[in-house]
Design a protein around this motif. Sequence first.
Motif, short mmCIF file in Angstrom:
data_model
loop_
_atom_site.label_atom_id
_atom_site.label_comp_id
_atom_site.label_asym_id
_atom_site.label_seq_id
_atom_site.Cartn_x
_atom_site.Cartn_y
_atom_site.Cartn_z
N MET A 272 43.64 68.78 81.83
CA MET A 272 43.91 67.34 82.64
C MET A 272 45.42 66.48 82.14
N LYS A 273 46.17 66.74 82.82
CA LYS A 273 47.29 65.64 82.20
C LYS A 273 47.28 64.21 82.53
N GLU A 274 47.32 63.50 82.18
CA GLU A 274 47.52 62.17 81.72
C GLU A 274 48.50 61.55 82.02
N SER A 275 48.04 60.10 83.40
CA SER A 275 49.21 59.77 84.41
C SER A 275 50.02 59.35 83.42
N SER A 276 51.24 59.32 83.95
CA SER A 276 52.88 59.00 82.98
C SER A 276 52.80 57.54 83.39
N THR A 277 51.79 56.70 84.41
CA THR A 277 52.49 55.40 84.44
C THR A 277 51.49 54.27 82.93
N MET A 278 50.34 55.25 81.99
CA MET A 278 49.71 54.79 81.29
C MET A 278 50.35 54.35 80.38
N SER A 279 52.10 55.27 79.84
CA SER A 279 52.43 54.68 79.13
C SER A 279 53.85 54.48 78.73
N GLU A 280 54.50 54.16 80.20
CA GLU A 280 55.13 53.55 79.87
C GLU A 280 55.50 52.06 80.40
N THR A 281 56.58 51.25 80.26
CA THR A 281 56.94 50.04 80.72
C THR A 281 56.99 49.89 81.59
N ALA A 282 55.93 48.97 82.20
CA ALA A 282 56.39 48.46 83.57
C ALA A 282 57.16 47.04 83.22
N GLU A 283 57.45 46.33 84.94
CA GLU A 283 59.27 45.01 84.29
C GLU A 283 58.35 44.52 85.54
N PHE A 284 57.21 43.58 85.08
CA PHE A 284 56.59 42.66 85.99
C PHE A 284 57.98 41.52 87.22
N GLY A 285 57.36 42.10 89.00
CA GLY A 285 57.95 41.80 89.61
C GLY A 285 57.37 40.16 90.40
N CYS A 286 57.99 39.32 90.29
CA CYS A 286 56.67 38.54 91.28
C CYS A 286 57.03 38.67 92.67
N VAL A 287 55.98 38.34 93.21
CA VAL A 287 55.92 39.48 94.73
C VAL A 287 56.26 37.90 95.72
N ARG A 288 56.16 36.52 95.03
CA ARG A 288 57.19 35.05 95.67
C ARG A 288 55.81 34.66 97.04
N CYS A 289 54.73 35.11 96.35
CA CYS A 289 53.26 34.78 97.29
C CYS A 289 52.93 33.03 97.02
N GLY A 290 53.56 32.55 95.63
CA GLY A 290 53.22 31.65 96.32
C GLY A 290 51.50 30.24 95.41
N LYS A 291 50.76 31.45 95.15
CA LYS A 291 49.72 31.19 94.60
C LYS A 291 49.83 30.07 93.45
N CYS A 292 50.60 30.13 93.03
CA CYS A 292 51.02 29.84 91.29
C CYS A 292 51.81 28.28 91.68
N CYS A 293 52.54 28.74 92.52
CA CYS A 293 52.97 27.07 92.86
C CYS A 293 52.19 25.46 93.60
N SER A 294 50.63 26.30 94.25
CA SER A 294 49.91 25.33 94.72
C SER A 294 49.16 25.06 94.14
N VAL A 295 48.63 25.47 92.59
CA VAL A 295 47.29 24.68 91.80
C VAL A 295 48.57 24.62 90.27
N LEU A 296 48.46 24.00 89.78
CA LEU A 296 49.18 23.26 88.89
C LEU A 296 48.71 22.43 87.99
N LEU A 297 47.85 21.70 88.83
CA LEU A 297 46.81 19.84 87.20
C LEU A 297 45.86 21.21 87.12
N SER A 298 45.73 20.55 85.81
CA SER A 298 44.23 21.46 85.41
C SER A 298 43.95 21.00 83.93
N GLU A 299 42.03 21.35 84.12
CA GLU A 299 41.62 20.55 82.65
C GLU A 299 41.87 21.56 81.65
N ASP A 300 42.91 20.97 80.21
CA ASP A 300 42.98 20.99 78.99
C ASP A 300 42.46 21.06 78.25
N LYS A 301 41.65 20.96 77.28
CA LYS A 301 40.84 20.24 76.42
C LYS A 301 40.11 18.90 76.49
#
Length: 174
Positions: A1-30
């Motif tokens: 059985m052949k192992e999937s090549s995607t598991m061993s190669e390095t992938a570049e993260f690409g922002c999809v610009r969904c805006g989710k990270c821009c909506s919730v900016l305040l958080s409780e920390d310690k």
Amino acid sequence: MKESSTMSETAEFGCVRCGKCCSVLLSEDKGILRGLTLLPDETSLFPENMVKPAMGAGETPRDPGFRVLAYQLAVEPCPHLKNEGCAVYGDRPASCRQFPFSLEPSGDGGPLLGVDLNCPAAARLLESHTQISFEGRGAAVRLLRVKEQAAENPRRTWFYDLRTDRWVRGDSLG
């Protein structure tokens, strides 16, 4: 059985610009309320009334030698979030450039890589790849340097709580 090549190669993260990270900016920390971290040279990206100090170093915040190491955006969502995404994407702050990744001091010399799985693009990428590279690593290193400065002496490191509008000494945080 052949192992999937995607598991061993390095992938570049690409922002999809969904805006989710821009909506919730305040958080409780310690036990304190914190906003999006801004480096000192990034505060001009936002209206002055939306920016507060985040982290400082010195005996007390009232001492003349006290210095602010980082600031924070004290509102959410980000004022630059528009229907089509970030209006200042090319000039966005280091915290935004590194997202959904972060580098954290590990105590043994090498930083730890954190991944925010609330980011849909990061979660999908981690499902199929074990090695990931991301464009914002330089921004993450700049933020790591601030965290390392703070960790050097918790008794002289202070964090600004947006909920109380007061400085809290680092060694008193949970």
